[in-house]
Design an enzyme around this catalytic site. Structure first.
Site, mmCIF file in Angstrom:
data_model
loop_
_atom_site.group_PDB
_atom_site.id
_atom_site.type_symbol
_atom_site.label_atom_id
_atom_site.label_comp_id
_atom_site.label_asym_id
_atom_site.label_seq_id
_atom_site.Cartn_x
_atom_site.Cartn_y
_atom_site.Cartn_z
ATOM 1 N N GLU A 1 0.859 -1.406 0.538
ATOM 2 C CA GLU A 1 0.285 -0.308 -0.113
ATOM 3 C C GLU A 1 0.394 1.704 -0.208
ATOM 4 O O GLU A 1 0.425 2.411 -0.506
ATOM 5 C CB GLU A 1 -1.000 -0.116 0.999
ATOM 6 C CG GLU A 1 -2.180 -1.113 1.154
ATOM 7 C CD GLU A 1 -3.246 -0.586 1.740
ATOM 8 O OE1 GLU A 1 -3.053 0.164 3.448
ATOM 9 O OE2 GLU A 1 -4.329 -0.897 1.889
ATOM 10 N N HIS B 1 9.425 -26.901 -0.266
ATOM 11 C CA HIS B 1 9.101 -27.662 -1.074
ATOM 12 C C HIS B 1 7.938 -27.510 -1.661
ATOM 13 O O HIS B 1 6.621 -28.519 -2.316
ATOM 14 C CB HIS B 1 8.750 -28.887 -0.086
ATOM 15 C CG HIS B 1 9.948 -28.997 0.443
ATOM 16 N ND1 HIS B 1 10.123 -30.713 0.817
ATOM 17 C CD2 HIS B 1 10.048 -28.700 1.617
ATOM 18 C CE1 HIS B 1 10.771 -31.124 1.455
ATOM 19 N NE2 HIS B 1 10.660 -30.095 2.111
ATOM 20 N N LYS C 1 -13.925 -0.521 -4.024
ATOM 21 C CA LYS C 1 -15.124 -0.189 -3.724
ATOM 22 C C LYS C 1 -16.305 0.738 -4.620
ATOM 23 O O LYS C 1 -17.385 1.181 -4.158
ATOM 24 C CB LYS C 1 -14.632 0.988 -2.166
ATOM 25 C CG LYS C 1 -14.098 0.416 -1.424
ATOM 26 C CD LYS C 1 -13.553 1.267 -0.407
ATOM 27 C CE LYS C 1 -12.037 1.030 0.737
ATOM 28 N NZ LYS C 1 -11.487 1.852 1.112
HETATM 29 O O1 PA5 Z 1 -3.259 1.642 6.162
HETATM 30 C C1 PA5 Z 1 -4.308 1.616 5.957
HETATM 31 O O2 PA5 Z 1 -4.872 3.178 5.758
HETATM 32 C C2 PA5 Z 1 -5.332 0.553 5.753
HETATM 33 O O3 PA5 Z 1 -5.233 -0.277 5.137
HETATM 34 C C3 PA5 Z 1 -6.618 0.523 6.540
HETATM 35 O O4 PA5 Z 1 -5.626 0.446 7.722
HETATM 36 C C4 PA5 Z 1 -7.736 -0.027 6.084
HETATM 37 O O5 PA5 Z 1 -8.048 0.487 5.490
HETATM 38 C C5 PA5 Z 1 -8.441 0.229 7.637
HETATM 39 O O6 PA5 Z 1 -9.139 1.321 7.728
HETATM 40 P P1 PA5 Z 1 -9.750 1.999 8.597
HETATM 41 O O7 PA5 Z 1 -8.913 1.481 10.134
HETATM 42 O O8 PA5 Z 1 -10.498 2.853 8.610
HETATM 43 O O9 PA5 Z 1 -11.148 0.337 8.634
#
Ligand code: PA5
Length: 426
Positions: free
Chosen positions: A282, A303, A417
Protein backbone atom coordinates in the site's frame (compact mmCIF):
# COMPACT_ATOMS: atom_id res chain seq x y z
CA UNK A 1 19.40 -5.14 17.53
CA UNK A 2 18.32 -5.65 13.93
CA UNK A 3 21.26 -6.54 11.72
CA UNK A 4 21.42 -6.51 7.96
CA UNK A 5 23.72 -8.40 5.60
CA UNK A 6 23.56 -7.43 1.91
CA UNK A 7 26.64 -9.36 0.82
CA UNK A 8 24.54 -11.75 -1.31
CA UNK A 9 22.78 -8.88 -3.05
CA UNK A 10 25.65 -6.49 -3.64
CA UNK A 11 27.44 -9.11 -5.76
CA UNK A 12 24.70 -8.77 -8.39
CA UNK A 13 24.92 -4.97 -8.62
CA UNK A 14 27.33 -3.10 -10.88
CA UNK A 15 27.39 -0.11 -8.56
CA UNK A 16 26.78 0.68 -4.93
CA UNK A 17 23.19 1.27 -3.79
CA UNK A 18 22.35 4.97 -3.79
CA UNK A 19 23.01 5.65 -0.10
CA UNK A 20 23.00 9.40 -0.67
CA UNK A 21 19.48 9.24 -2.02
CA UNK A 22 18.49 7.06 0.97
CA UNK A 23 20.02 9.63 3.33
CA UNK A 24 18.13 12.39 1.53
CA UNK A 25 14.89 10.40 1.84
CA UNK A 26 15.47 9.86 5.57
CA UNK A 27 16.19 13.56 6.01
CA UNK A 28 12.94 14.42 4.18
CA UNK A 29 11.10 12.04 6.46
CA UNK A 30 12.66 13.26 9.70
CA UNK A 31 12.20 16.95 8.85
CA UNK A 32 8.62 16.35 7.72
CA UNK A 33 9.32 18.11 4.42
CA UNK A 34 7.97 15.42 2.05
CA UNK A 35 4.54 14.47 0.72
CA UNK A 36 2.29 12.82 3.28
CA UNK A 37 4.08 14.52 6.16
CA UNK A 38 0.76 14.75 8.04
CA UNK A 39 1.16 11.03 8.70
CA UNK A 40 4.51 10.88 10.46
CA UNK A 41 3.21 10.40 14.00
CA UNK A 42 4.69 6.87 14.06
CA UNK A 43 8.28 8.19 13.76
CA UNK A 44 8.57 9.42 17.36
CA UNK A 45 5.76 7.34 18.82
CA UNK A 46 8.07 4.96 20.75
CA UNK A 47 9.57 8.00 22.57
CA UNK A 48 6.47 10.04 23.29
CA UNK A 49 3.40 7.84 23.39
CA UNK A 50 0.62 8.90 25.75
CA UNK A 51 1.42 7.09 29.03
CA UNK A 52 -2.08 7.66 30.47
CA UNK A 53 -3.64 6.05 27.45
CA UNK A 54 -1.07 3.24 27.60
CA UNK A 55 -2.10 2.55 31.22
CA UNK A 56 -5.78 2.69 30.24
CA UNK A 57 -5.06 0.10 27.54
CA UNK A 58 -3.41 -2.15 30.12
CA UNK A 59 -6.33 -1.76 32.56
CA UNK A 60 -8.86 -2.55 29.84
CA UNK A 61 -6.76 -5.52 28.69
CA UNK A 62 -6.65 -6.83 32.28
CA UNK A 63 -10.43 -6.61 32.53
CA UNK A 64 -10.75 -8.54 29.26
CA UNK A 65 -8.28 -11.20 30.42
CA UNK A 66 -10.13 -11.61 33.70
CA UNK A 67 -13.64 -11.73 32.24
CA UNK A 68 -13.53 -12.98 28.65
CA UNK A 69 -13.20 -16.43 27.15
CA UNK A 70 -13.00 -14.83 23.71
CA UNK A 71 -12.06 -11.36 22.53
CA UNK A 72 -13.37 -10.75 19.01
CA UNK A 73 -11.20 -8.22 17.19
CA UNK A 74 -13.03 -6.61 14.26
CA UNK A 75 -10.92 -4.78 11.67
CA UNK A 76 -9.21 -5.00 8.29
CA UNK A 77 -5.86 -3.96 6.76
CA UNK A 78 -3.86 -1.81 9.15
CA UNK A 79 -6.64 -2.23 11.73
CA UNK A 80 -6.08 -5.98 11.79
CA UNK A 81 -2.72 -7.28 10.59
CA UNK A 82 -0.37 -5.80 13.21
CA UNK A 83 -2.25 -7.24 16.18
CA UNK A 84 -2.56 -10.63 14.54
CA UNK A 85 1.12 -10.57 13.53
CA UNK A 86 2.13 -9.89 17.14
CA UNK A 87 -0.17 -12.42 18.76
CA UNK A 88 0.97 -15.20 16.42
CA UNK A 89 4.65 -14.16 16.47
CA UNK A 90 4.57 -14.39 20.28
CA UNK A 91 2.88 -17.80 20.04
CA UNK A 92 -0.12 -16.75 22.18
CA UNK A 93 -2.54 -19.34 20.67
CA UNK A 94 -0.18 -22.21 21.49
CA UNK A 95 0.75 -20.88 24.95
CA UNK A 96 -2.95 -20.41 25.72
CA UNK A 97 -3.66 -24.04 24.77
CA UNK A 98 -0.79 -25.26 26.92
CA UNK A 99 -1.09 -23.05 29.97
CA UNK A 100 -4.64 -21.65 29.81
CA UNK A 101 -5.46 -18.40 31.55
CA UNK A 102 -5.65 -16.16 28.51
CA UNK A 103 -8.63 -15.38 26.30
CA UNK A 104 -8.82 -16.68 22.79
CA UNK A 105 -8.42 -13.86 20.27
CA UNK A 106 -10.68 -14.24 17.21
CA UNK A 107 -10.24 -11.94 14.23
CA UNK A 108 -13.11 -10.95 11.95
CA UNK A 109 -14.29 -8.07 9.77
CA UNK A 110 -11.47 -8.67 7.30
CA UNK A 111 -13.58 -10.31 4.61
CA UNK A 112 -17.16 -10.91 3.51
CA UNK A 113 -17.50 -14.64 3.99
CA UNK A 114 -20.84 -15.79 5.35
CA UNK A 115 -19.62 -19.20 6.49
CA UNK A 116 -16.70 -17.79 8.49
CA UNK A 117 -18.97 -15.29 10.21
CA UNK A 118 -21.64 -17.89 10.90
CA UNK A 119 -19.08 -20.25 12.45
CA UNK A 120 -17.62 -17.48 14.57
CA UNK A 121 -21.02 -16.55 15.99
CA UNK A 122 -21.74 -20.22 16.72
CA UNK A 123 -18.38 -20.44 18.50
CA UNK A 124 -19.30 -17.49 20.72
CA UNK A 125 -22.45 -19.13 22.12
CA UNK A 126 -22.14 -19.99 25.78
CA UNK A 127 -18.79 -18.16 26.13
CA UNK A 128 -17.98 -14.86 27.79
CA UNK A 129 -17.32 -12.48 24.90
CA UNK A 130 -15.77 -9.03 24.54
CA UNK A 131 -15.56 -7.19 21.22
CA UNK A 132 -12.91 -4.69 20.12
CA UNK A 133 -13.97 -3.04 16.87
CA UNK A 134 -11.15 -1.12 15.20
CA UNK A 135 -11.55 1.33 12.32
CA UNK A 136 -9.70 4.60 11.98
CA UNK A 137 -12.14 5.99 9.43
CA UNK A 138 -15.04 4.36 11.23
CA UNK A 139 -16.69 3.66 7.90
CA UNK A 140 -14.85 0.67 6.39
CA UNK A 141 -17.38 -1.73 4.89
CA UNK A 142 -16.11 -5.17 5.99
CA UNK A 143 -15.66 -4.41 9.71
CA UNK A 144 -18.88 -2.35 9.72
CA UNK A 145 -20.91 -5.34 8.48
CA UNK A 146 -19.19 -7.76 10.88
CA UNK A 147 -19.80 -5.35 13.75
CA UNK A 148 -23.48 -4.98 12.89
CA UNK A 149 -23.86 -8.78 13.11
CA UNK A 150 -21.84 -8.97 16.34
CA UNK A 151 -23.74 -6.10 17.97
CA UNK A 152 -26.95 -8.01 17.31
CA UNK A 153 -25.44 -11.10 18.88
CA UNK A 154 -24.09 -9.20 21.89
CA UNK A 155 -27.35 -7.34 22.57
CA UNK A 156 -29.46 -10.49 22.19
CA UNK A 157 -27.12 -12.40 24.50
CA UNK A 158 -26.28 -9.85 27.18
CA UNK A 159 -28.91 -7.13 26.82
CA UNK A 160 -28.05 -3.63 25.64
CA UNK A 161 -26.40 -2.37 28.83
CA UNK A 162 -24.08 -5.32 29.44
CA UNK A 163 -23.29 -5.52 25.71
CA UNK A 164 -22.22 -1.86 25.83
CA UNK A 165 -19.85 -2.69 28.69
CA UNK A 166 -18.25 -5.46 26.61
CA UNK A 167 -17.82 -3.52 23.36
CA UNK A 168 -14.72 -1.35 22.95
CA UNK A 169 -14.18 0.87 19.91
CA UNK A 170 -10.80 2.00 18.61
CA UNK A 171 -11.41 4.84 16.17
CA UNK A 172 -10.96 8.52 15.37
CA UNK A 173 -11.20 10.90 18.32
CA UNK A 174 -14.15 12.81 16.88
CA UNK A 175 -15.40 11.79 13.46
CA UNK A 176 -16.80 8.75 11.63
CA UNK A 177 -19.82 6.48 11.96
CA UNK A 178 -18.13 4.27 14.55
CA UNK A 179 -17.31 7.22 16.80
CA UNK A 180 -20.90 8.46 16.54
CA UNK A 181 -22.24 5.00 17.32
CA UNK A 182 -19.89 4.68 20.31
CA UNK A 183 -21.09 8.03 21.67
CA UNK A 184 -24.76 7.13 21.25
CA UNK A 185 -24.42 3.63 22.75
CA UNK A 186 -21.90 4.54 25.46
CA UNK A 187 -19.13 2.21 24.27
CA UNK A 188 -15.63 2.72 25.60
CA UNK A 189 -13.28 4.21 23.03
CA UNK A 190 -9.57 4.35 22.32
CA UNK A 191 -8.19 6.84 19.83
CA UNK A 192 -6.29 6.22 16.60
CA UNK A 193 -4.05 9.29 16.30
CA UNK A 194 -4.81 11.59 13.35
CA UNK A 195 -1.20 11.60 12.22
CA UNK A 196 -0.71 7.82 11.97
CA UNK A 197 -2.08 5.86 9.00
CA UNK A 198 -3.58 2.38 9.37
CA UNK A 199 -0.59 0.30 8.32
CA UNK A 200 1.77 2.29 10.59
CA UNK A 201 -0.58 2.04 13.60
CA UNK A 202 0.37 -1.24 15.28
CA UNK A 203 2.03 0.56 18.22
CA UNK A 204 -1.12 2.64 18.92
CA UNK A 205 -4.26 1.28 20.65
CA UNK A 206 -5.08 -0.35 17.29
CA UNK A 207 -2.49 -3.05 17.93
CA UNK A 208 -1.74 -2.60 21.61
CA UNK A 209 -5.18 -3.34 23.08
CA UNK A 210 -5.66 -6.75 21.41
CA UNK A 211 -2.01 -7.66 22.04
CA UNK A 212 -2.22 -6.71 25.73
CA UNK A 213 -5.58 -8.49 26.07
CA UNK A 214 -3.93 -11.61 24.66
CA UNK A 215 -1.56 -11.52 27.65
CA UNK A 216 1.53 -10.52 25.69
CA UNK A 217 4.01 -7.94 26.92
CA UNK A 218 3.36 -4.53 25.32
CA UNK A 219 6.03 -2.79 27.45
CA UNK A 220 8.68 -5.00 25.86
CA UNK A 221 7.30 -4.32 22.37
CA UNK A 222 7.43 -0.56 22.95
CA UNK A 223 10.93 -0.82 24.39
CA UNK A 224 12.07 -2.77 21.32
CA UNK A 225 10.55 -0.14 19.02
CA UNK A 226 12.29 2.62 20.99
CA UNK A 227 15.67 0.89 20.92
CA UNK A 228 15.31 0.38 17.18
CA UNK A 229 14.12 3.96 16.56
CA UNK A 230 17.28 5.29 18.19
CA UNK A 231 19.32 3.56 15.48
CA UNK A 232 16.91 3.81 12.54
CA UNK A 233 16.69 7.61 12.85
CA UNK A 234 20.47 7.97 12.39
CA UNK A 235 21.39 9.38 9.02
CA UNK A 236 24.43 7.18 8.60
CA UNK A 237 25.43 3.81 7.23
CA UNK A 238 25.03 2.29 10.72
CA UNK A 239 21.30 2.50 10.15
CA UNK A 240 20.03 -0.92 8.96
CA UNK A 241 16.70 0.54 7.72
CA UNK A 242 18.58 2.94 5.46
CA UNK A 243 20.79 0.14 4.10
CA UNK A 244 17.76 -2.09 3.50
CA UNK A 245 15.81 0.65 1.70
CA UNK A 246 18.77 1.63 -0.50
CA UNK A 247 19.64 -1.97 -1.38
CA UNK A 248 16.09 -3.04 -2.31
CA UNK A 249 15.69 0.10 -4.43
CA UNK A 250 19.00 -0.65 -6.19
CA UNK A 251 17.90 -4.23 -6.92
CA UNK A 252 14.59 -2.93 -8.30
CA UNK A 253 16.04 -0.10 -10.38
CA UNK A 254 19.31 -1.61 -11.62
CA UNK A 255 18.41 -5.31 -11.92
CA UNK A 256 14.71 -4.90 -12.76
CA UNK A 257 13.70 -7.42 -10.09
CA UNK A 258 10.05 -6.60 -9.46
CA UNK A 259 9.16 -9.03 -6.66
CA UNK A 260 10.54 -9.15 -3.14
CA UNK A 261 9.94 -12.35 -1.22
CA UNK A 262 10.13 -12.13 2.56
CA UNK A 263 11.31 -15.60 3.55
CA UNK A 264 10.38 -16.36 7.14
CA UNK A 265 11.46 -19.23 9.37
CA UNK A 266 8.20 -20.34 11.03
CA UNK A 267 4.41 -20.49 10.75
CA UNK A 268 4.30 -18.15 13.75
CA UNK A 269 5.87 -15.45 11.56
CA UNK A 270 3.27 -15.82 8.78
CA UNK A 271 1.21 -12.83 9.90
CA UNK A 272 4.29 -10.70 10.37
CA UNK A 273 4.88 -11.28 6.66
CA UNK A 274 1.22 -10.45 5.94
CA UNK A 275 1.65 -7.18 7.88
CA UNK A 276 4.90 -6.50 5.97
CA UNK A 277 3.18 -7.16 2.63
CA UNK A 278 0.42 -4.66 3.36
CA UNK A 279 2.92 -2.09 4.63
CA UNK A 280 5.02 -2.19 1.47
CA UNK A 281 2.26 -2.87 -1.09
CA UNK A 282 0.00 0.00 0.00
CA UNK A 283 2.93 2.33 0.56
CA UNK A 284 4.92 1.71 -2.63
CA UNK A 285 2.58 0.33 -5.29
CA UNK A 286 1.87 3.63 -7.04
CA UNK A 287 2.14 5.41 -10.39
CA UNK A 288 2.67 2.15 -12.28
CA UNK A 289 5.71 1.30 -10.16
CA UNK A 290 6.77 -0.43 -6.95
CA UNK A 291 8.17 -3.75 -5.77
CA UNK A 292 5.50 -6.46 -5.34
CA UNK A 293 5.86 -7.95 -1.83
CA UNK A 294 5.37 -11.72 -1.51
CA UNK A 295 6.28 -14.19 1.22
CA UNK A 296 7.40 -17.73 1.96
CA UNK A 297 7.60 -19.82 5.11
CA UNK A 298 10.70 -22.02 5.17
CA UNK A 299 11.40 -24.81 5.04
CA UNK A 300 7.77 -25.60 4.10
CA UNK A 301 7.83 -23.50 0.93
CA UNK A 302 11.14 -24.97 -0.21
CA UNK A 303 8.87 -27.90 -1.11
CA UNK A 304 6.50 -25.74 -3.17
CA UNK A 305 7.55 -22.22 -4.25
CA UNK A 306 11.23 -23.20 -3.89
CA UNK A 307 11.24 -24.75 -7.36
CA UNK A 308 10.11 -21.46 -8.95
CA UNK A 309 12.49 -19.36 -6.90
CA UNK A 310 15.38 -21.59 -7.94
CA UNK A 311 14.48 -22.14 -11.57
CA UNK A 312 11.59 -20.01 -12.76
CA UNK A 313 11.61 -16.50 -14.26
CA UNK A 314 14.36 -14.35 -12.76
CA UNK A 315 12.03 -11.60 -11.53
CA UNK A 316 12.52 -11.70 -7.79
CA UNK A 317 14.89 -11.04 -4.97
CA UNK A 318 14.66 -12.45 -1.49
CA UNK A 319 14.79 -10.91 1.97
CA UNK A 320 15.46 -13.52 4.63
CA UNK A 321 14.09 -12.92 8.12
CA UNK A 322 16.32 -14.68 10.64
CA UNK A 323 16.63 -15.06 14.40
CA UNK A 324 20.03 -15.33 16.02
CA UNK A 325 18.97 -17.34 19.06
CA UNK A 326 16.30 -19.99 19.57
CA UNK A 327 13.91 -19.61 22.51
CA UNK A 328 13.99 -23.38 23.05
CA UNK A 329 16.63 -25.83 22.00
CA UNK A 330 15.08 -29.10 20.91
CA UNK A 331 17.73 -31.67 20.02
CA UNK A 332 17.39 -34.69 17.71
CA UNK A 333 17.79 -37.84 19.85
CA UNK A 334 20.00 -40.82 18.91
CA UNK A 335 18.31 -44.20 18.49
CA UNK A 336 19.84 -47.70 18.86
CA UNK A 337 18.62 -49.05 15.53
CA UNK A 338 19.07 -45.87 13.46
CA UNK A 339 16.14 -47.24 11.40
CA UNK A 340 15.42 -43.80 9.88
CA UNK A 341 19.12 -43.20 9.14
CA UNK A 342 19.15 -39.94 11.08
CA UNK A 343 21.80 -40.74 13.68
CA UNK A 344 24.25 -38.58 11.75
CA UNK A 345 22.37 -35.53 13.06
CA UNK A 346 21.74 -36.93 16.57
CA UNK A 347 22.67 -34.33 19.17
CA UNK A 348 22.12 -31.42 16.78
CA UNK A 349 19.44 -28.88 17.63
CA UNK A 350 16.56 -28.12 15.27
CA UNK A 351 17.79 -24.53 15.29
CA UNK A 352 21.20 -25.60 13.95
CA UNK A 353 19.60 -27.91 11.40
CA UNK A 354 17.37 -25.04 10.20
CA UNK A 355 20.47 -22.91 9.91
CA UNK A 356 22.05 -25.48 7.56
CA UNK A 357 18.83 -25.67 5.49
CA UNK A 358 18.75 -21.88 5.32
CA UNK A 359 22.41 -21.63 4.32
CA UNK A 360 21.93 -24.36 1.72
CA UNK A 361 18.83 -22.71 0.24
CA UNK A 362 20.36 -19.24 0.26
CA UNK A 363 23.45 -20.47 -1.52
CA UNK A 364 21.30 -22.29 -4.09
CA UNK A 365 19.09 -19.26 -4.68
CA UNK A 366 22.09 -16.95 -5.11
CA UNK A 367 23.60 -19.43 -7.58
CA UNK A 368 20.22 -19.45 -9.33
CA UNK A 369 20.36 -15.66 -9.79
CA UNK A 370 18.31 -14.43 -6.84
CA UNK A 371 19.84 -11.52 -4.92
CA UNK A 372 19.42 -12.13 -1.18
CA UNK A 373 19.30 -9.73 1.75
CA UNK A 374 19.48 -11.11 5.31
CA UNK A 375 17.75 -9.35 8.20
CA UNK A 376 18.35 -10.76 11.66
CA UNK A 377 16.67 -10.07 14.97
CA UNK A 378 18.00 -11.46 18.24
CA UNK A 379 15.11 -13.86 18.85
CA UNK A 380 11.38 -14.30 18.52
CA UNK A 381 10.58 -12.19 21.59
CA UNK A 382 8.32 -9.19 22.23
CA UNK A 383 11.34 -6.88 22.31
CA UNK A 384 12.58 -8.10 18.91
CA UNK A 385 9.08 -7.79 17.51
CA UNK A 386 8.96 -4.11 18.52
CA UNK A 387 12.30 -3.68 16.76
CA UNK A 388 11.06 -5.38 13.60
CA UNK A 389 7.86 -3.32 13.45
CA UNK A 390 9.80 -0.08 13.70
CA UNK A 391 12.60 -1.22 11.38
CA UNK A 392 10.22 -2.12 8.55
CA UNK A 393 8.10 1.03 8.99
CA UNK A 394 11.20 3.23 8.75
CA UNK A 395 12.61 1.27 5.79
CA UNK A 396 9.28 1.59 4.01
CA UNK A 397 9.12 5.36 4.56
CA UNK A 398 12.69 5.82 3.27
CA UNK A 399 12.09 3.50 0.33
CA UNK A 400 8.88 5.30 -0.66
CA UNK A 401 10.56 8.71 -0.64
CA UNK A 402 13.48 7.29 -2.67
CA UNK A 403 10.91 6.16 -5.21
CA UNK A 404 9.40 9.66 -5.28
CA UNK A 405 5.92 8.67 -4.12
CA UNK A 406 3.79 9.36 -1.05
CA UNK A 407 4.29 6.27 1.12
CA UNK A 408 1.46 7.25 3.46
CA UNK A 409 -1.63 7.25 1.23
CA UNK A 410 -3.46 4.45 -0.64
CA UNK A 411 -5.55 6.03 -3.40
CA UNK A 412 -5.74 2.77 -5.40
CA UNK A 413 -7.78 1.06 -2.68
CA UNK A 414 -10.81 3.22 -3.57
CA UNK A 415 -11.29 1.84 -7.10
CA UNK A 416 -12.89 -1.50 -6.22
CA UNK A 417 -15.05 0.16 -3.59
CA UNK A 418 -16.64 2.48 -6.19
CA UNK A 419 -17.59 -0.51 -8.33
CA UNK A 420 -18.81 -2.56 -5.38
CA UNK A 421 -20.98 0.25 -4.00
CA UNK A 422 -22.46 0.87 -7.47
CA UNK A 423 -23.33 -2.84 -7.72
CA UNK A 424 -24.83 -2.75 -4.23
CA UNK A 425 -26.96 0.24 -5.23
CA UNK A 426 -25.48 2.63 -2.68
O1 PA5 B 1 -3.19 1.36 5.88
C1 PA5 B 1 -4.33 1.76 5.78
O2 PA5 B 1 -4.65 2.94 5.98
C2 PA5 B 1 -5.48 0.81 5.42
O3 PA5 B 1 -5.02 -0.47 5.18
C3 PA5 B 1 -6.49 0.77 6.55
O4 PA5 B 1 -5.86 0.34 7.73
C4 PA5 B 1 -7.66 -0.18 6.24
O5 PA5 B 1 -8.24 0.16 5.02
C5 PA5 B 1 -8.70 -0.10 7.34
O6 PA5 B 1 -9.14 1.22 7.50
P1 PA5 B 1 -9.94 1.69 8.76
O7 PA5 B 1 -9.10 1.54 9.95
O8 PA5 B 1 -10.30 3.12 8.48
O9 PA5 B 1 -11.18 0.83 8.85
Amino acid sequence: MIKINCEHALGFLNREPDFNSAKGALDTLLTGSGVGSDFLGWVDLPFNYDKDEFNAIKACAKEIRENADILVVVGVGGSYLGARAAIEFLRQPQLRELKGGYPRIAFTGNGLNSEEMHLLIELLRGKSVYVNVISKSGTTFEPAIAFRLLRNYMEETYGKEEAARRIICTTDKEKGTLKNLADVEGYRTFVVPDDIGGRYSVLTPVGLLPIAASGMDIDAIMQGAKDCAEICKKNSLDNPALIYAATRQAIYNDLDKKIEILSCPAETTRFLSEWWKQLFAESEGKDGRGILPASCIYTKDLHSLGQYIQDGERIMFETWLLFENPLTNLVVPATDDNADGLNYIAGKSLFDIYDCAKKGALEAHVTGGVPCIEISAKDQSAHSLGELFYFFEMACGISGYMQGINPFDQPGVEEYKKNMFRLLGK
